[in-house]
Design a protein around this motif. Structure first.
Motif, PDB file in Angstrom:
ATOM      1  N   CYS A  90     120.252   9.479  79.274  1.00  0.00           N
ATOM      2  CA  CYS A  90     120.775  10.069  78.043  1.00  0.00           C
ATOM      3  C   CYS A  90     119.896   9.712  76.850  1.00  0.00           C
ATOM      4  CB  CYS A  90     122.203   9.581  77.797  1.00  0.00           C
ATOM      5  SG  CYS A  90     123.428  10.185  78.984  1.00  0.00           S
ATOM      6  N   ILE A  91     119.477   8.451  76.779  1.00  0.00           N
ATOM      7  CA  ILE A  91     118.603   8.018  75.696  1.00  0.00           C
ATOM      8  C   ILE A  91     117.275   8.767  75.753  1.00  0.00           C
ATOM      9  CG2 ILE A  91     117.274   6.068  74.802  1.00  0.00           C
ATOM     10  CD1 ILE A  91     119.549   4.241  75.660  1.00  0.00           C
ATOM     11  N   SER A  92     116.725   8.901  76.940  1.00  0.00           N
ATOM     12  CA  SER A  92     115.433   9.570  77.100  1.00  0.00           C
ATOM     13  C   SER A  92     115.522  11.041  76.710  1.00  0.00           C
ATOM     14  CB  SER A  92     114.951   9.435  78.543  1.00  0.00           C
ATOM     15  OG  SER A  92     114.832   8.086  78.909  1.00  0.00           O
ATOM     16  N   ILE A  93     116.583  11.702  77.140  1.00  0.00           N
ATOM     17  CA  ILE A  93     116.761  13.116  76.803  1.00  0.00           C
ATOM     18  C   ILE A  93     116.949  13.293  75.302  1.00  0.00           C
ATOM     19  CG2 ILE A  93     118.283  15.114  77.078  1.00  0.00           C
ATOM     20  CD1 ILE A  93     118.826  14.138  79.937  1.00  0.00           C
ATOM     21  N   ASP A  94     117.755  12.407  74.705  1.00  0.00           N
ATOM     22  CA  ASP A  94     118.003  12.492  73.265  1.00  0.00           C
ATOM     23  C   ASP A  94     116.704  12.306  72.481  1.00  0.00           C
ATOM     24  OD1 ASP A  94     120.023  12.326  70.890  1.00  0.00           O
ATOM     25  OD2 ASP A  94     118.760  10.543  70.669  1.00  0.00           O
ATOM     26  N   ARG A  95     115.917  11.316  72.845  1.00  0.00           N
ATOM     27  CA  ARG A  95     114.645  11.066  72.162  1.00  0.00           C
ATOM     28  C   ARG A  95     113.680  12.237  72.364  1.00  0.00           C
ATOM     29  NH1 ARG A  95     113.128   5.789  70.944  1.00  0.00           N
ATOM     30  NH2 ARG A  95     111.037   6.152  71.742  1.00  0.00           N
ATOM     31  N   VAL A 113     117.736  21.182  67.722  1.00  0.00           N
ATOM     32  CA  VAL A 113     118.800  20.346  68.283  1.00  0.00           C
ATOM     33  C   VAL A 113     119.511  19.501  67.239  1.00  0.00           C
ATOM     34  CG1 VAL A 113     117.581  20.196  70.485  1.00  0.00           C
ATOM     35  CG2 VAL A 113     117.253  18.415  68.767  1.00  0.00           C
ATOM     36  N   GLN A 114     119.130  19.646  65.972  1.00  0.00           N
ATOM     37  CA  GLN A 114     119.718  18.806  64.933  1.00  0.00           C
ATOM     38  C   GLN A 114     121.231  18.984  64.853  1.00  0.00           C
ATOM     39  OE1 GLN A 114     117.863  16.593  63.357  1.00  0.00           O
ATOM     40  NE2 GLN A 114     119.679  15.750  62.349  1.00  0.00           N
ATOM     41  N   ALA A 115     121.691  20.206  65.041  1.00  0.00           N
ATOM     42  CA  ALA A 115     123.129  20.476  64.954  1.00  0.00           C
ATOM     43  C   ALA A 115     123.913  19.862  66.108  1.00  0.00           C
ATOM     44  CB  ALA A 115     123.361  21.990  64.919  1.00  0.00           C
ATOM     45  N   PHE A 116     123.229  19.600  67.217  1.00  0.00           N
ATOM     46  CA  PHE A 116     123.913  19.057  68.396  1.00  0.00           C
ATOM     47  C   PHE A 116     123.796  17.542  68.502  1.00  0.00           C
ATOM     48  CE2 PHE A 116     122.526  23.391  69.346  1.00  0.00           C
ATOM     49  CZ  PHE A 116     123.735  23.977  69.708  1.00  0.00           C
ATOM     50  N   ARG A 117     122.927  16.951  67.716  1.00  0.00           N
ATOM     51  CA  ARG A 117     122.751  15.493  67.767  1.00  0.00           C
ATOM     52  C   ARG A 117     123.729  14.854  66.776  1.00  0.00           C
ATOM     53  NH1 ARG A 117     118.567  13.128  66.308  1.00  0.00           N
ATOM     54  NH2 ARG A 117     118.601  11.448  67.858  1.00  0.00           N
ATOM     55  N   ARG A 118     124.952  14.704  67.226  1.00  0.00           N
ATOM     56  CA  ARG A 118     126.016  14.143  66.412  1.00  0.00           C
ATOM     57  C   ARG A 118     126.584  12.909  67.115  1.00  0.00           C
ATOM     58  NH1 ARG A 118     123.995  17.031  63.271  1.00  0.00           N
ATOM     59  NH2 ARG A 118     124.910  18.735  62.054  1.00  0.00           N
ATOM     60  N   GLN A 119     127.131  12.001  66.325  1.00  0.00           N
ATOM     61  CA  GLN A 119     127.681  10.780  66.898  1.00  0.00           C
ATOM     62  C   GLN A 119     128.812  11.070  67.881  1.00  0.00           C
ATOM     63  OE1 GLN A 119     128.606   7.988  63.624  1.00  0.00           O
ATOM     64  NE2 GLN A 119     127.127   6.634  64.587  1.00  0.00           N
ATOM     65  N   ARG A 120     129.664  12.015  67.533  1.00  0.00           N
ATOM     66  CA  ARG A 120     130.816  12.280  68.409  1.00  0.00           C
ATOM     67  C   ARG A 120     130.363  12.789  69.779  1.00  0.00           C
ATOM     68  NH1 ARG A 120     131.212  16.355  64.530  1.00  0.00           N
ATOM     69  NH2 ARG A 120     130.931  18.494  65.295  1.00  0.00           N
ATOM     70  N   LYS A 170     119.688  -3.716  51.912  1.00  0.00           N
ATOM     71  CA  LYS A 170     119.906  -2.297  51.647  1.00  0.00           C
ATOM     72  C   LYS A 170     119.887  -1.508  52.938  1.00  0.00           C
ATOM     73  CE  LYS A 170     114.981  -1.558  50.722  1.00  0.00           C
ATOM     74  NZ  LYS A 170     114.004  -1.136  49.737  1.00  0.00           N
ATOM     75  N   THR A 171     120.504  -0.358  52.893  1.00  0.00           N
ATOM     76  CA  THR A 171     120.612   0.502  54.068  1.00  0.00           C
ATOM     77  C   THR A 171     119.340   1.311  54.239  1.00  0.00           C
ATOM     78  OG1 THR A 171     122.988   0.648  53.759  1.00  0.00           O
ATOM     79  CG2 THR A 171     121.944   2.341  55.138  1.00  0.00           C
ATOM     80  N   ARG A 172     118.861   1.340  55.491  1.00  0.00           N
ATOM     81  CA  ARG A 172     117.697   2.134  55.816  1.00  0.00           C
ATOM     82  C   ARG A 172     118.045   3.103  56.915  1.00  0.00           C
ATOM     83  NH1 ARG A 172     115.002  -0.444  58.693  1.00  0.00           N
ATOM     84  NH2 ARG A 172     116.325  -2.257  58.935  1.00  0.00           N
ATOM     85  N   VAL A 173     117.216   4.140  57.050  1.00  0.00           N
ATOM     86  CA  VAL A 173     117.412   5.122  58.112  1.00  0.00           C
ATOM     87  C   VAL A 173     116.362   4.871  59.178  1.00  0.00           C
ATOM     88  CG1 VAL A 173     117.440   7.567  58.703  1.00  0.00           C
ATOM     89  CG2 VAL A 173     118.303   6.813  56.477  1.00  0.00           C
ATOM     90  N   ILE A 174     116.800   4.655  60.411  1.00  0.00           N
ATOM     91  CA  ILE A 174     115.871   4.344  61.499  1.00  0.00           C
ATOM     92  C   ILE A 174     115.246   5.622  62.040  1.00  0.00           C
ATOM     93  CG2 ILE A 174     117.673   4.417  63.247  1.00  0.00           C
ATOM     94  CD1 ILE A 174     116.171   2.292  64.765  1.00  0.00           C
ATOM     95  N   ASN A 175     113.981   5.560  62.357  1.00  0.00           N
ATOM     96  CA  ASN A 175     113.272   6.683  62.942  1.00  0.00           C
ATOM     97  C   ASN A 175     113.347   6.566  64.459  1.00  0.00           C
ATOM     98  OD1 ASN A 175     111.566   8.682  63.723  1.00  0.00           O
ATOM     99  ND2 ASN A 175     109.827   8.033  62.482  1.00  0.00           N
ATOM    100  N   LEU A 176     114.072   7.479  65.099  1.00  0.00           N
ATOM    101  CA  LEU A 176     114.297   7.391  66.542  1.00  0.00           C
ATOM    102  C   LEU A 176     113.031   7.656  67.331  1.00  0.00           C
ATOM    103  CD1 LEU A 176     117.735   9.137  66.989  1.00  0.00           C
ATOM    104  CD2 LEU A 176     117.233   6.707  66.852  1.00  0.00           C
ATOM    105  N   ASN A 181     123.607   6.112  63.476  1.00  0.00           N
ATOM    106  CA  ASN A 181     122.461   6.210  64.367  1.00  0.00           C
ATOM    107  C   ASN A 181     122.951   6.498  65.791  1.00  0.00           C
ATOM    108  OD1 ASN A 181     120.202   5.764  65.994  1.00  0.00           O
ATOM    109  ND2 ASN A 181     119.374   4.237  64.592  1.00  0.00           N
ATOM    110  N   ILE A 182     122.526   7.609  66.335  1.00  0.00           N
ATOM    111  CA  ILE A 182     122.966   8.018  67.671  1.00  0.00           C
ATOM    112  C   ILE A 182     122.465   7.050  68.732  1.00  0.00           C
ATOM    113  CG2 ILE A 182     122.771   9.839  69.418  1.00  0.00           C
ATOM    114  CD1 ILE A 182     122.658  11.859  67.158  1.00  0.00           C
ATOM    115  N   LEU A 183     121.245   6.555  68.572  1.00  0.00           N
ATOM    116  CA  LEU A 183     120.697   5.605  69.539  1.00  0.00           C
ATOM    117  C   LEU A 183     121.587   4.373  69.665  1.00  0.00           C
ATOM    118  CD1 LEU A 183     118.388   4.726  71.416  1.00  0.00           C
ATOM    119  CD2 LEU A 183     117.232   3.789  69.403  1.00  0.00           C
TER     120      LEU A 183
END
Length: 334
Positions: free
Chosen positions: A114-119, A129-136, A327-333, A54-56
């Motif tokens: 950064c958080i605001s721009i990402d969201r 922007v999916q290709a640019f939203r990476r953890q690294r 169990k693992t869930r995926v958070i909706n940003l 999760n990038i957030l």
């Protein structure tokens, strides 16, 4: 650094009001206790989100680390205020406390951006922007914020020869009056770059987010209301914590250039209590950050409930939990 007329001590320019010091000390105590508690409680769920890619979570961890570094220096400021603005802990601790105070303030501001721009990008342009939203990339951006802010403050300390921030006579720490021409100019720059520009970015991002969510047919009314309230809350808390300090700092700097160094002492005396209160408000960001972005997230809030439920079950059964509850869930940003 200072005109010889005022070199004797701060008291020749500004008489520090004890009541203002007591008020600020009370605010620091509240911010220290609650900020430390909230940060420690939420650090586990934040790391959990990072493990889930999760990038957030990366930005939240960056905020938490910065807040903790500042929170750990608060006892030094509390001691200083309780000692009637007399710093007896040595030059090194004074420099460290001031460095982490100013660094935390602007690291927090830019990480919030950064958080605001990402969201905003994730909601308004989800496919592009999916290709640019990476953890690294989030790690790199957070690292650049840390390095840039801390390097800038180190440069300012070096250029203004503040190796010894302690006044030789009254032993005040980072409370030298009046300000110098160089510091006044730097204040105006950091008010513009460090406050007004981020405020514009935050406002634009959350206006775009709110408009996009309102137009979406896939989000129910409760979800839309949550996004709207969160947007208002971010800007409101940002303004509450940082606006008073930066506006008064800007006014002080403008008055300094308008009336000169000696005459500005009269204004500095009049502004001492309001400016001291604004310092207290700015310190509350370390308490607000985890509440705003962690507790407002359904995914992280659920993690906290699971942590508490898991610990309760361990106490009741004496054995660790396994199975479907964890169990693992995926958070909706959004």
């Amino acid at each position: 650094m200072m005109n010889s007329t005022f070199n004797a001590s701060n008291s020749s320019c500004v008489v520090m009001n004890p009541s203002a010091g007591h008020l600020l000390m009370s605010i620091y105590i509240i911010a220290f206790v609650l900020g430390l508690l909230f940060s420690l409680v939420t650090i586990g769920p934040i790391i959990q989100q990072i493990c889930r890619k999760n990038i957030l979570g990366i930005y939240l961890l960056s905020l938490s680390v910065s807040d903790l570094l500042y929170i750990l220096t608060m006892p030094l400021w509390i001691y200083y205020l309780n000692n009637n603005h007399k710093w007896t802990l040595g030059q090194g601790l004074c420099s460290m406390a001031g460095f982490f105070y100013y660094s935390n303030q602007y690291i927090s501001i830019f990480i919030l951006c950064c958080i605001s721009i990402d969201r905003c990008l994730a909601i308004t342009f989800p496919l592009r922007v999916q290709a640019f939203r990476r953890q690294r990339y989030a790690w790199i951006i957070s690292g650049l914020v840390y390095v840039s802010v801390m390097a800038l403050h180190c440069l300012v300390l070096y250029l203004d020869k503040l190796e010894d921030p302690l006044d030789d006579n009254d032993q005040s720490c980072y409370e030298t009056f009046p300000m110098t021409e160089r510091i006044a100019m730097f204040n105006l720059i950091r008010v513009g770059v460090g406050f007004f520009v981020p405020l514009v970015i935050l406002t634009i991002c959350y206006c775009l987010i709110s408009n996009k969510v309102q137009q979406s047919t896939g989000v129910d009314m409760q979800g839309k209301r949550k996004v709207r309230l969160l947007s208002i809350g971010v800007i409101g808390i940002f303004s509450f914590c940082f606006a008073p300090y930066h506006i008064l700092l800007m006014i002080r700097s403008i008055i300094f250039f308008s009336v000169g160094e000696q005459q500005s002492c009269f204004f500095e005396q009049a502004m001492y209590i309001p400016f001291t209160c604004s310092l207290g408000l700015s310190s509350l960001n370390s308490m607000v950050d985890p509440v705003l972005y962690v507790l407002a997230s359904n995914g992280v809030r659920e993690d906290m409930r699971l942590f508490c439920w898991k610990n309760k079950q361990r106490q009741m059964t004496g054995s660790p939990l396994v199975g479907s509850k964890w169990k693992t869930r995926v958070i909706n940003l959004s």
